[in-house]
Design a protein around this motif. Structure first.
Motif, short mmCIF file in Angstrom:
data_model
loop_
_atom_site.label_atom_id
_atom_site.label_comp_id
_atom_site.label_asym_id
_atom_site.label_seq_id
_atom_site.Cartn_x
_atom_site.Cartn_y
_atom_site.Cartn_z
N ALA A 45 -12.25 34.22 51.54
CA ALA A 45 -10.96 34.90 51.35
C ALA A 45 -9.82 33.91 51.17
N GLY A 46 -8.71 34.37 50.57
CA GLY A 46 -7.60 33.51 50.21
C GLY A 46 -6.78 32.85 51.31
N ALA A 47 -6.18 33.51 52.20
CA ALA A 47 -6.05 34.94 52.36
C ALA A 47 -4.58 35.25 52.67
N MET A 48 -4.08 36.37 52.15
CA MET A 48 -2.72 36.80 52.41
C MET A 48 -2.77 38.20 52.99
N TRP A 49 -1.96 38.45 54.01
CA TRP A 49 -1.88 39.80 54.55
C TRP A 49 -1.32 40.73 53.48
N GLY A 50 -1.93 41.90 53.34
CA GLY A 50 -1.44 42.91 52.41
C GLY A 50 -2.52 43.91 52.08
N PRO A 51 -2.28 45.20 52.29
CA PRO A 51 -3.28 46.22 51.95
C PRO A 51 -3.67 46.12 50.48
N TYR A 52 -4.97 46.17 50.21
CA TYR A 52 -5.48 45.93 48.86
C TYR A 52 -6.47 47.02 48.48
N LEU A 53 -6.00 48.02 47.75
CA LEU A 53 -6.85 49.08 47.20
C LEU A 53 -7.82 49.63 48.24
N PHE A 125 9.19 37.88 49.33
CA PHE A 125 9.11 38.24 50.75
C PHE A 125 8.35 37.16 51.50
N THR A 126 8.36 37.27 52.81
CA THR A 126 7.65 36.33 53.68
C THR A 126 6.52 37.07 54.36
N VAL A 127 5.33 36.46 54.35
CA VAL A 127 4.13 37.15 54.81
C VAL A 127 3.18 36.13 55.42
N PRO A 128 2.29 36.55 56.32
CA PRO A 128 1.29 35.61 56.84
C PRO A 128 0.29 35.18 55.77
N VAL A 300 -9.15 41.04 56.30
CA VAL A 300 -8.23 40.27 57.14
C VAL A 300 -7.03 41.12 57.53
N THR A 301 -6.47 41.81 56.56
CA THR A 301 -5.28 42.63 56.77
C THR A 301 -5.47 43.69 57.84
N LEU A 302 -6.65 44.27 57.91
CA LEU A 302 -6.90 45.38 58.85
C LEU A 302 -7.61 44.94 60.13
N SER A 303 -7.95 43.67 60.23
CA SER A 303 -8.89 43.22 61.27
C SER A 303 -8.45 43.54 62.69
N TRP A 304 -7.24 43.23 63.06
CA TRP A 304 -6.81 43.45 64.45
C TRP A 304 -6.59 44.93 64.73
N GLY A 305 -6.03 45.66 63.78
CA GLY A 305 -5.81 47.08 63.99
C GLY A 305 -7.11 47.84 64.18
N CYS A 306 -8.11 47.54 63.34
CA CYS A 306 -9.41 48.21 63.47
C CYS A 306 -10.09 47.82 64.77
N ALA A 307 -10.04 46.55 65.12
CA ALA A 307 -10.68 46.09 66.36
C ALA A 307 -10.08 46.76 67.59
N GLU A 308 -8.77 46.89 67.61
CA GLU A 308 -8.12 47.52 68.76
C GLU A 308 -8.41 49.01 68.80
N GLU A 309 -8.59 49.65 67.64
CA GLU A 309 -8.93 51.07 67.65
C GLU A 309 -10.28 51.30 68.33
N LEU A 310 -11.21 50.37 68.16
CA LEU A 310 -12.53 50.53 68.79
C LEU A 310 -12.41 50.57 70.30
N THR A 311 -11.47 49.86 70.86
CA THR A 311 -11.36 49.80 72.33
C THR A 311 -10.84 51.11 72.92
N VAL A 312 -10.28 51.98 72.11
CA VAL A 312 -9.78 53.25 72.65
C VAL A 312 -10.70 54.41 72.32
#
Length: 316
Positions: A45-53, A125-128, A300-312
């Motif tokens: 991956a490149g990688a830049m944060w940003g939802p991609y299709l 814009f500024t992005v991770p 990469v963009t969704l990694s932390w959000g999806c991982a935290e959803e699993l814990t709930v």
């Protein structure tokens, strides 16, 4: 979960390692099993944060925003490989900016003089930006520090994981045969890594559904150039013709890249399905299987959000 119960995370790409870190740091006993550590597609991956299709949009927005919050925090740690970087996303047709971009720091339309020849609109814009080899190494160190363990092994089925209260399926494209999931398909991506001729800002073209992407992401001494998105192809052998096209497209926008030394080629197969799968089910033997895969080009963009959803989820 009760003390002594064991969670096995299958897969060591960015989804698997992030999920393992979140669970281990929450006090869960976590064991990762994967054939490749870290996963090849995530390394590419490149990688830049940003939802991609990627869908479903409402959940993607939530997962992406949570990941963005964490990446901003990680950017304060130089060892993470995450940096907040300014740059431009541009289009050859006059279009409105993606809604996710308008909320980013420093967002503004570009002046005509800021745009390369042939582009009619653009937004700054500024992005991770995430240097993936460094970042995946960082996640492995965090997992180790939290007591998680890693085993390199190819599984014929999820039943081969050994004793586990919960199995977390982060196998990406591997889920197509492992489950099986006939809705999963590969989208081949290729990047070219070159020496950095002095770039400090990223550039990305909004190419829509085109298989030919145009982007470059500076990471210190190197720049990752992209790319391709070949729907239905999953082979990982370098494509010399595609690499020449990537270099030419990027050098047209940034002439300094024309003389940059090629250091490496990175190829991965984005695991793509109509919607990202984050859900739990119970097998006949009583074990719980939690799925976290199908992120396409937005792993990469969704990694932390999806991982935290699993814990709930109730079953975790």
């Amino acid at each position: 979960m009760a003390a002594g119960e064991r969670v096995v995370v299958v897969g060591a790409g960015v989804a698997g390692l992030t999920t393992a870190v979140v669970l281990a740091e929450a006090g869960v006993s976590v064991h990762v099993i994967a054939e490749e550590v870290p996963g090849v597609t995530s390394l590419a991956a490149g990688a830049m944060w940003g939802p991609y299709l990627v869908e479903p949009k409402d959940k993607v927005d939530q997962w992406g925003q949570r990941s963005l919050e964490i990446f901003r925090e990680l950017a304060e740690d130089p060892s993470s490989g995450v940096r907040l970087t300014s740059g431009i996303e541009a289009s050859r047709t006059a279009e409105t900016p993606p809604d996710w971009a308008t909320t980013l720091p420093g967002f503004r339309p570009c002046e005509r003089a800021e745009l390369p020849v042939g582009f009619s609109a653009g937004y700054r814009f500024t992005v991770p930006l995430i240097d993936m080899p460094t970042y995946l190494g960082y996640l492995l160190r965090r997992l180790d520090a939290a007591g998680g363990t890693v085993e390199r092994r190819r599984l014929a089925s999820l039943a081969d994981t050994g004793p586990a209260t919960v199995i977390v399926n982060c196998t990406g494209l591997g889920a197509k045969d492992l489950l099986p999931d006939p809705d999963l398909r590969p989208i081949r991506g290729q990047h070219v890594v070159v020496s950095n001729p002095g770039l400090t800002e990223f550039f990305s073209e909004d190419t829509g559904l085109s298989p030919d992407l145009l982007c470059f992401y500076p990471h210190g001494d190197t720049v990752v150039l992209g790319g391709t998105a070949i729907d239905g192809e999953g082979g990982l052998a370098p494509d010399d013709k595609a690499a020449v096209g990537i270099l030419a497209r990027c050098a047209e926008v940034e002439p300094r890249l024309a003389s940059a030394s090629v250091l490496a080629h990175r190829i991965g197969a984005r695991p793509t399905r109509a919607t990202v799968r984050v859900e739990a089910d119970r097998r006949e033997d009583g074990a719980v299987v939690v799925h976290n895969y199908g992120h396409g080009g937005a792993g990469v963009t969704l990694s932390w959000g999806c991982a935290e959803e699993l814990t709930v989820l109730d079953l975790l």
